[in-house]
Design a protein around this motif. Structure first.
Motif, short mmCIF file in Angstrom:
data_model
loop_
_atom_site.label_atom_id
_atom_site.label_comp_id
_atom_site.label_asym_id
_atom_site.label_seq_id
_atom_site.Cartn_x
_atom_site.Cartn_y
_atom_site.Cartn_z
N ARG A 1 -6.84 -5.38 -0.10
CA ARG A 1 -7.68 -6.14 0.84
C ARG A 1 -8.65 -7.05 0.10
O ARG A 1 -8.81 -8.22 0.45
CB ARG A 1 -8.43 -5.17 1.75
CG ARG A 1 -9.21 -5.85 2.85
CD ARG A 1 -9.71 -4.84 3.87
NE ARG A 1 -10.59 -3.85 3.31
CZ ARG A 1 -11.90 -4.03 3.12
NH1 ARG A 1 -12.47 -5.19 3.42
NH2 ARG A 1 -12.64 -3.06 2.62
N HIS B 1 -8.14 -4.23 7.66
CA HIS B 1 -7.56 -3.01 7.09
C HIS B 1 -6.09 -3.21 6.70
O HIS B 1 -5.34 -3.86 7.43
CB HIS B 1 -7.68 -1.90 8.14
CG HIS B 1 -7.03 -0.62 7.76
ND1 HIS B 1 -7.59 0.26 6.87
CD2 HIS B 1 -5.84 -0.08 8.14
CE1 HIS B 1 -6.79 1.31 6.73
NE2 HIS B 1 -5.73 1.12 7.49
N ILE B 2 -5.70 -2.65 5.57
CA ILE B 2 -4.31 -2.69 5.11
C ILE B 2 -3.65 -1.35 5.48
O ILE B 2 -4.16 -0.29 5.12
CB ILE B 2 -4.22 -2.93 3.59
CG1 ILE B 2 -4.91 -4.24 3.20
CG2 ILE B 2 -2.77 -2.90 3.11
CD1 ILE B 2 -4.31 -5.50 3.78
N ASN C 1 2.38 -6.96 1.70
CA ASN C 1 1.50 -8.13 1.68
C ASN C 1 1.99 -9.03 0.56
O ASN C 1 2.01 -8.62 -0.59
CB ASN C 1 0.06 -7.69 1.41
CG ASN C 1 -0.38 -6.61 2.39
OD1 ASN C 1 -0.85 -6.92 3.46
ND2 ASN C 1 -0.19 -5.35 2.03
N ARG D 1 0.86 -1.18 0.00
CA ARG D 1 0.00 0.00 0.00
C ARG D 1 0.90 1.24 0.00
O ARG D 1 1.94 1.27 0.65
CB ARG D 1 -0.91 0.02 1.23
CG ARG D 1 -1.88 1.18 1.17
CD ARG D 1 -2.82 1.22 2.36
NE ARG D 1 -3.69 2.39 2.26
CZ ARG D 1 -4.38 2.88 3.26
NH1 ARG D 1 -4.32 2.29 4.45
NH2 ARG D 1 -5.13 3.94 3.10
N THR E 1 -7.76 -0.72 -0.35
CA THR E 1 -8.98 -1.49 -0.59
C THR E 1 -8.77 -2.55 -1.65
O THR E 1 -9.20 -3.70 -1.49
CB THR E 1 -10.15 -0.56 -0.98
OG1 THR E 1 -10.35 0.39 0.07
CG2 THR E 1 -11.44 -1.35 -1.19
N SER F 1 -8.51 -11.10 0.18
CA SER F 1 -9.73 -11.78 0.64
C SER F 1 -10.22 -12.78 -0.40
O SER F 1 -10.65 -13.88 -0.05
CB SER F 1 -10.83 -10.76 0.93
OG SER F 1 -10.47 -9.91 2.00
N GLU G 1 -12.45 -12.72 4.84
CA GLU G 1 -12.19 -11.28 4.93
C GLU G 1 -10.84 -10.98 5.57
O GLU G 1 -10.45 -11.61 6.55
CB GLU G 1 -13.28 -10.58 5.73
CG GLU G 1 -14.57 -10.40 4.96
CD GLU G 1 -14.40 -9.60 3.68
OE1 GLU G 1 -13.85 -8.49 3.73
OE2 GLU G 1 -14.81 -10.11 2.62
N ILE G 2 -10.17 -10.01 4.99
CA ILE G 2 -8.89 -9.52 5.49
C ILE G 2 -9.16 -8.16 6.14
O ILE G 2 -9.95 -7.37 5.64
CB ILE G 2 -7.90 -9.36 4.32
CG1 ILE G 2 -7.55 -10.73 3.73
CG2 ILE G 2 -6.65 -8.62 4.72
CD1 ILE G 2 -6.84 -11.65 4.67
N VAL H 1 0.14 -10.73 5.38
CA VAL H 1 -0.79 -9.60 5.36
C VAL H 1 -0.28 -8.57 6.37
O VAL H 1 -0.01 -8.91 7.53
CB VAL H 1 -2.22 -10.04 5.75
CG1 VAL H 1 -3.16 -8.84 5.79
CG2 VAL H 1 -2.73 -11.10 4.78
N ASN H 2 -0.13 -7.33 5.92
CA ASN H 2 0.41 -6.27 6.78
C ASN H 2 1.73 -6.68 7.42
O ASN H 2 2.01 -6.35 8.58
CB ASN H 2 -0.61 -5.87 7.85
CG ASN H 2 -1.73 -5.02 7.31
OD1 ASN H 2 -1.52 -4.20 6.40
ND2 ASN H 2 -2.92 -5.19 7.86
#
Length: 193
Positions: A149, A162-163, A169, A7, A146, A153, A159-160, A183-184
């Protein structure tokens, strides 16, 4: 092949909680510092290239990382542009943003459209970079929270959260399918727990 979905760094609109979407907002000083920090994390990943969304906050994050790591600043991919929030861009949301347009968010881009663009983009990056870099290559793709994410997902089937800005990732193309490795910055198994 691995793709590091990153991100972009922070913008003033991120700081203020405003929906940016496809509005082209620049990085702020914090965002530029986050790009430098991301480059330090990526330094030992052996990146062959870095690509991005064409929006300036993503492109500038990619440019900073490329310069620090002395790697090729590759192409931009229109499919990596952030979700279009239409008339709500610039607003601070007071409720959960829905997957589909509703009375509060009448003209936002539907989740299915964003997810399809994201999946198409990672396939295009794979198909473009694989012949250049080989099956064991790692490419960074700087884009938006978004879309990252929704793609993660979709791959995971759950569901993942907030990034975070400048978060890394990692996904991998193996045995004809994508899998999520982190993730993150945390292993994907930790996210699923």
């Amino acid at each position: 092949m691995r793709i590091e979905l990153i991100r972009h760094g922070q913008t003033d609109w991120n700081r203020d909680g405003r929906l940016q979407g496809s509005t082209d907002i620049p990085l702020n000083d914090t965002g530029r510092a986050q790009a430098v920090e991301a480059a330090a994390v990526l330094a030992d990943q052996g990146l062959s290239a870095i690509v991005s969304s064409p929006l300036m906050r993503a492109r500038d994050t990619a440019r900073i990382i490329a310069e620090i790591l002395d790697i090729d600043l590759g192409a931009t991919y229109d499919d990596l542009i952030e979700r279009d929030y239409a008339s709500r861009e610039g607003a601070v949301p007071t409720e959960h943003i829905p997957d589909e347009p509703n009375a509060e968010f009448p003209d936002i881009e539907p989740r299915e459209s964003v997810t399809a663009r994201g999946m198409r983009a990672i396939a295009e990056i794979r198909d473009t970079r694989l012949p250049l870099d080989g099956p064991h290559a790692t490419v960074a793709a700087v884009c938006h929270g978004t879309i990252i994410r929704f793609v993660l997902s979709e791959i995971l089937g759950e569901e993942i959260p907030h990034i975070h800005n400048a978060a890394i990732n990692e996904i991998e193309w193996t045995d004809g399918a994508w899998r999520v490795l982190s993730v993150n910055g945390s292993p994907a198994v930790d996210v699923r727990a």
